[in-house]
Design an enzyme around this catalytic site. Structure first.
Site, PDB file in Angstrom:
ATOM      1  N   SER A 187      -2.482   5.077  -6.238  1.00 60.44           N
ATOM      2  CA  SER A 187      -3.322   5.585  -5.149  1.00 60.44           C
ATOM      3  C   SER A 187      -2.884   6.971  -4.712  1.00 60.44           C
ATOM      4  O   SER A 187      -3.707   7.879  -4.538  1.00 60.44           O
ATOM      5  CB  SER A 187      -3.290   4.619  -3.958  1.00 60.44           C
ATOM      6  OG  SER A 187      -3.959   3.416  -4.268  1.00 60.44           O
ATOM      7  N   GLN A 214       0.811  -1.216   0.000  1.00 58.82           N
ATOM      8  CA  GLN A 214       0.000   0.000   0.000  1.00 58.82           C
ATOM      9  C   GLN A 214       0.844   1.264   0.000  1.00 58.82           C
ATOM     10  O   GLN A 214       0.521   2.236  -0.690  1.00 58.82           O
ATOM     11  CB  GLN A 214      -0.949  -0.001   1.204  1.00 58.82           C
ATOM     12  CG  GLN A 214      -2.110  -0.957   1.071  1.00 58.82           C
ATOM     13  CD  GLN A 214      -3.028  -0.917   2.282  1.00 58.82           C
ATOM     14  OE1 GLN A 214      -2.647  -0.442   3.345  1.00 58.82           O
ATOM     15  NE2 GLN A 214      -4.240  -1.425   2.131  1.00 58.82           N
TER      16      GLN A 214
END
Length: 376
Positions: free
Chosen positions: A132, A126
């Site tokens: 993102s 992540q």
């Protein structure tokens, strides 16, 4: 271990793949850092700031010569890599499907091309996910761009001269960019609604205080693909969604579209007829314009007007917030390389069977090795 931060050469690209913050972090791992002259200028980072952080600022040829790792935002032109070291890593956003010839050229140079946008959507990756981090800023900037093009106020205002109604904002596609767009529009005081083909996003929309607009009478279609991305929908769902959107969009002042399907053209969400149903002065921001666009008539790099509606199609939206986009992007790169850092060897090591390695490695030992590319 020599790490080079290159100056971007793509038109309109203002970001940089390394900041003084990440230079210090790489130095702490024992790496030698070189930065191409002027690499951070468009992101408001002076060469002296890199020097103060412990890097050496040099010309492009000297930056590339002997470098073990080349960091970039967009993949460098292979022609500009004269003298690159065999086996060096290029770590950047490489647009593998759109720039396949460039990937083949990297293989010909004998370098390992690592595409950061292919980073798998898994928990341990992540902090390495450039899609993102950059999409988050795109969603925020899309709302500001809409506000700039819209000739009315966003929040409801009670004045002695009368009341100004709140703008009605509709977000289509509730990934990272869409969620940030919802949150930003809400903070600016708009009435916000949103839709997505993935039913799991309903709760996320409502948690941000927006109204969820969903097709409820077509069963068994979740729209959820691997890694949390949307998939192509059935004809039945498309028809039902089009009818729902048509009735809703006619009442909206601002629409922001964010829908993308990896490796495929962006899905068409808004037709010319739907644009014509909106009132004059409305604004549509198409964040997918560079992948073909969600909006009929959108033009990459331009603001066009159709039926009195402005359609905003800015390219490379994260680059429009270059300083913060660079800070986040460079942290993604550091988080990736530091996670694989071998302290004894003084360099990162990518195990061949690691799922991150297999996902992002495009070329190795003179060949294209990525399964997604080979099967495309």
């Amino acid at each position: 271990m020599k790490i080079a931060i290159l100056k971007e050469t793509a038109a309109g690209e203002r970001r940089v793949a390394g900041t003084p913050e990440t230079v210090k972090k790489f130095k702490a791992l024992g790496a030698e850092l070189v930065v191409e002259t002027g690499a951070g200028a468009a992101s408001s980072i002076a060469d002296q700031a890199y020097v103060d952080a412990g890097a050496t600022v040099v010309g492009r040829a000297d930056a590339i010569k002997g470098a073990d790792i080349l960091l970039g935002v967009q993949g460098p032109d292979p022609v500009s890599l004269d003298g690159v070291k065999t086996g060096a890593w290029i770590v950047a956003g490489l647009n593998p499907f759109g720039e396949r010839a460039r990937v083949d050229a990297y293989a010909g140079l004998g370098v390992d091309a690592l595409a950061m946008e292919f980073m798998p959507r898994i928990t341990r990756a992540q902090s390495m996910d450039i899609l993102s981090s950059q999409s988050n800023l795109s969603g925020y900037k899309a709302v500001l761009d809409a506000a700039g093009a819209y000739d009315r106020a966003f929040p409801m205002m009670m004045t002695a001269a009368g009341t100004v109604s709140a703008a009605r904002v509709f977000v289509m596609g509730v990934g990272v960019a869409g969620l940030q767009a919802i949150a930003t529009a809400r903070r600016l005081g708009a009435q916000v609604s949103a839709t997505d083909v993935r039913s799991a996003t309903r709760e996320q929309i409502e948690s941000l205080g927006a109204k969820a607009i969903f097709v409820d009478d077509v069963k068994g279609i979740e729209g959820e693909g691997s890694g949390g991305y949307a998939t192509e929908m059935s004809d039945e769902y498309k028809a039902a969604q089009a009818a729902l959107v048509s009735s809703h969009i006619a009442k909206q002042d601002i629409v922001i579209t964010t829908a993308l399907i990896p490796g495929r053209p962006a899905p068409r969400l808004i037709s010319d007829a739907q644009i014509a149903s909106m009132r004059s002065g409305s604004v549509i921001v198409d964040l997918a314009v560079e992948q073909g666009g969600n909006v009929e008539g959108a033009v990459a790099g331009e603001i066009v007007e159709r039926h009195g509606v402005k359609i905003v199609g800015h390219k490379n939206v994260p680059s429009r917030i270059a300083a913060d986009a660079s800070a986040l992007f460079s942290r993604n790169l550091f988080n990736f390389l530091s996670a694989f850092w071998d302290k004894d060897a003084g360099r990162p090591n990518l195990p061949d069977e690691d799922e991150i390695t297999k996902a992002i490695r495009l070329t190795h030992q003179g060949k294209v090795v990525n399964e997604r590319l080979l099967s495309a």
